[in-house]
Design a protein around this motif. Structure first.
Motif, PDB file in Angstrom:
ATOM      1  N   LEU A   1      55.785  66.018  40.860  1.00 53.12           N
ATOM      2  CA  LEU A   1      55.969  66.273  39.430  1.00 53.12           C
ATOM      3  C   LEU A   1      54.731  65.930  38.619  1.00 53.12           C
ATOM      4  N   THR A   2      53.655  65.595  39.296  1.00 52.15           N
ATOM      5  CA  THR A   2      52.407  65.202  38.632  1.00 52.15           C
ATOM      6  C   THR A   2      51.245  66.003  39.228  1.00 52.15           C
ATOM      7  N   PRO A   3      50.094  66.019  38.556  1.00 50.73           N
ATOM      8  CA  PRO A   3      48.886  66.608  39.146  1.00 50.73           C
ATOM      9  C   PRO A   3      47.996  65.560  39.818  1.00 50.73           C
ATOM     10  N   SER A   4      48.586  64.454  40.263  1.00 49.88           N
ATOM     11  CA  SER A   4      47.796  63.287  40.659  1.00 49.88           C
ATOM     12  C   SER A   4      47.840  62.960  42.145  1.00 49.88           C
ATOM     13  N   ALA A   5      48.257  63.907  42.979  1.00 53.94           N
ATOM     14  CA  ALA A   5      48.311  63.614  44.411  1.00 53.94           C
ATOM     15  C   ALA A   5      46.933  63.296  44.972  1.00 53.94           C
ATOM     16  N   TYR A   6      45.894  63.939  44.455  1.00 49.47           N
ATOM     17  CA  TYR A   6      44.531  63.667  44.929  1.00 49.47           C
ATOM     18  C   TYR A   6      44.123  62.231  44.620  1.00 49.47           C
ATOM     19  N   LEU A   7      44.362  61.798  43.384  1.00 50.26           N
ATOM     20  CA  LEU A   7      44.016  60.432  43.004  1.00 50.26           C
ATOM     21  C   LEU A   7      44.856  59.416  43.775  1.00 50.26           C
ATOM     22  N   ALA A   8      46.113  59.752  44.023  1.00 49.40           N
ATOM     23  CA  ALA A   8      46.969  58.864  44.808  1.00 49.40           C
ATOM     24  C   ALA A   8      46.454  58.745  46.235  1.00 49.40           C
ATOM     25  N   ALA A   9      45.987  59.851  46.785  1.00 49.75           N
ATOM     26  CA  ALA A   9      45.426  59.822  48.139  1.00 49.75           C
ATOM     27  C   ALA A   9      44.176  58.946  48.186  1.00 49.75           C
ATOM     28  N   LYS A  10      43.329  59.034  47.152  1.00 48.76           N
ATOM     29  CA  LYS A  10      42.143  58.173  47.092  1.00 48.76           C
ATOM     30  C   LYS A  10      42.536  56.704  47.023  1.00 48.76           C
ATOM     31  N   ALA A  11      43.581  56.403  46.255  1.00 45.73           N
ATOM     32  CA  ALA A  11      44.021  55.015  46.133  1.00 45.73           C
ATOM     33  C   ALA A  11      44.590  54.499  47.452  1.00 45.73           C
ATOM     34  N   VAL A  12      45.330  55.332  48.150  1.00 41.96           N
ATOM     35  CA  VAL A  12      45.896  54.945  49.437  1.00 41.96           C
ATOM     36  C   VAL A  12      44.785  54.664  50.444  1.00 41.96           C
ATOM     37  N   ILE A  13      43.786  55.521  50.471  1.00 41.50           N
ATOM     38  CA  ILE A  13      42.649  55.298  51.365  1.00 41.50           C
ATOM     39  C   ILE A  13      41.918  54.014  50.978  1.00 41.50           C
ATOM     40  N   ALA A  14      41.767  53.775  49.684  1.00 36.59           N
ATOM     41  CA  ALA A  14      41.098  52.550  49.229  1.00 36.59           C
ATOM     42  C   ALA A  14      41.852  51.311  49.685  1.00 36.59           C
ATOM     43  N   ALA A  15      43.178  51.337  49.593  1.00 36.14           N
ATOM     44  CA  ALA A  15      43.977  50.198  50.052  1.00 36.14           C
ATOM     45  C   ALA A  15      43.813  49.993  51.552  1.00 36.14           C
ATOM     46  N   PHE A  16      43.767  51.092  52.280  1.00 39.51           N
ATOM     47  CA  PHE A  16      43.630  51.011  53.738  1.00 39.51           C
ATOM     48  C   PHE A  16      42.285  50.412  54.130  1.00 39.51           C
ATOM     49  N   VAL A  17      41.202  50.897  53.543  1.00 40.97           N
ATOM     50  CA  VAL A  17      39.888  50.389  53.950  1.00 40.97           C
ATOM     51  C   VAL A  17      39.678  48.966  53.440  1.00 40.97           C
ATOM     52  N   THR A  18      40.304  48.600  52.322  1.00 37.88           N
ATOM     53  CA  THR A  18      40.226  47.217  51.848  1.00 37.88           C
ATOM     54  C   THR A  18      40.833  46.275  52.874  1.00 37.88           C
ATOM     55  N   ALA A  19      41.944  46.702  53.480  1.00 34.02           N
ATOM     56  CA  ALA A  19      42.583  45.888  54.518  1.00 34.02           C
ATOM     57  C   ALA A  19      41.723  45.798  55.770  1.00 34.02           C
ATOM     58  N   HIS A  20      40.716  46.670  55.859  1.00 33.20           N
ATOM     59  CA  HIS A  20      39.790  46.649  56.991  1.00 33.20           C
ATOM     60  C   HIS A  20      38.418  46.110  56.557  1.00 33.20           C
ATOM     61  N   SER A  21      38.446  45.225  55.567  1.00 31.60           N
ATOM     62  CA  SER A  21      37.253  44.484  55.130  1.00 31.60           C
ATOM     63  C   SER A  21      36.173  45.367  54.509  1.00 31.60           C
ATOM     64  N   CYS A  22      36.592  46.468  53.881  1.00 30.09           N
ATOM     65  CA  CYS A  22      35.655  47.293  53.130  1.00 30.09           C
ATOM     66  C   CYS A  22      35.838  47.037  51.642  1.00 30.09           C
ATOM     67  N   GLU A  23      34.897  47.517  50.835  1.00 28.60           N
ATOM     68  CA  GLU A  23      34.937  47.294  49.405  1.00 28.60           C
ATOM     69  C   GLU A  23      34.830  48.628  48.661  1.00 28.60           C
ATOM     70  N   PRO A  24      35.929  49.360  48.529  1.00 26.54           N
ATOM     71  CA  PRO A  24      35.875  50.643  47.820  1.00 26.54           C
ATOM     72  C   PRO A  24      35.799  50.430  46.314  1.00 26.54           C
ATOM     73  N   ASP A  25      35.470  51.505  45.594  1.00 24.38           N
ATOM     74  CA  ASP A  25      35.526  51.448  44.139  1.00 24.38           C
ATOM     75  C   ASP A  25      36.971  51.245  43.703  1.00 24.38           C
ATOM     76  N   ARG A  26      37.153  50.679  42.494  1.00 23.70           N
ATOM     77  CA  ARG A  26      38.506  50.426  41.996  1.00 23.70           C
ATOM     78  C   ARG A  26      39.306  51.719  41.972  1.00 23.70           C
ATOM     79  N   PRO A  27      40.449  51.732  42.640  1.00 25.80           N
ATOM     80  CA  PRO A  27      41.181  52.991  42.804  1.00 25.80           C
ATOM     81  C   PRO A  27      42.278  53.258  41.769  1.00 25.80           C
ATOM     82  N   ALA A  28      42.457  52.381  40.771  1.00 23.81           N
ATOM     83  CA  ALA A  28      43.534  52.574  39.800  1.00 23.81           C
ATOM     84  C   ALA A  28      43.296  53.847  38.991  1.00 23.81           C
TER      85      ALA A  28
END
Length: 262
Positions: A201-228
């Protein structure tokens, strides 16, 4: 659509399908982040300006984002947050009737409801309605209900005006009359609506996918840009999409973004 409710910042809420795809592509995703940060540090340390190096993992990472994770997120529901100021009656209507998108007619109804309760006079309601930015930005603003993907502390500069003024940006945003501004600050109480939002119901699936990837790589000791990110639904949501309404004075309200959710 899966019924799993996802917090895009918390991999513990990701379902098995998403986790499997992230795990299968973890090397590319983590190498992209490590390389990006290394190249940025080298650019900052250079004695003269040099262009940022091309990340050799960028194309593969973009394919994973657009072709694998984004289509999965389009079929999922995430938890999001709407910062506002509401009366007790409005909270009850929200819980019984659900969430509706904004337009000039909705603003008029909200103002008229406050006239009916005696909180504002009819001439004041008319003045507030006439000052609404929706008159000049209707195409851009109407038919949407805005939220944030991540919870913010209630004193964060990005949302402090939203919880300080009743009516949202559609009422207070262009106000210059100090008396009217003060009036809006006295109506209702600061609230945060916790919402289950189907991303279809939103046009934000792309941004949500970026945030999900950011959370995943953060858990693997990476430092992505703020994904909010900010997002909006273009359709009304039923009452069961309203997970909770947090109100000023409650422990979880003051703990948002730091202690709630955990």
């Amino acid at each position: 659509m899966t019924s799993t409710l996802i917090d895009v910042w918390d991999i513990k809420t990701f379902d098995e399908v998403i986790i499997a795809e992230l795990d299968a592509n973890s090397e590319v995703l983590c190498n992209y982040e490590h390389t990006s940060k290394k190249d940025y540090r080298e650019q900052e340390a250079a004695k003269r300006w040099v262009p940022l190096k091309e990340n050799p993992y960028a194309a593969k990472r973009q394919r994973i984002l657009e072709d694998i994770i984004m289509p999965l997120m389009e079929q999922r529901t995430i938890r999001a947050w709407h910062y506002t100021r509401l009366t007790d009656d409005e909270v009850q209507r929200l819980k019984s009737d659900g969430i509706h998108t904004s337009d000039l007619a909705a603003i008029r109804r909200r103002l008229d409801a406050q006239v009916a309760t005696g909180l504002i006079q009819a001439n004041v309601a008319n003045a507030l309605h006439a000052a609404s930015p929706f008159h000049h930005q209707e195409e851009a603003r109407s038919g949407k209900f805005w939220m944030t993907s991540h919870p913010f502390p209630v004193d964060h500069h990005a949302i402090e005006l939203l919880v300080a003024h009743w009516g949202g940006e559609g009422v207070y945003f262009w106000l210059e009359n100090g008396e009217l501004v003060d009036l809006l600050k006295g109506i209702g109480r600061p609230r945060v609506i916790e919402v289950a939002v189907p991303l279809q119901l939103t046009p934000s699936a792309y941004l949500a996918a970026k945030a999900v990837i950011a959370a995943f790589v953060t858990a693997h000791s990476c430092e992505p840009d703020r994904p909010a990110f900010d997002l909006f639904t273009t359709s009304a949501l039923s009452a069961d999409a309203v997970l909770r309404v947090h109100t000023e004075g409650e422990p979880d309200f003051s703990a948002l973004g730091s202690g709630y959710p955990a």
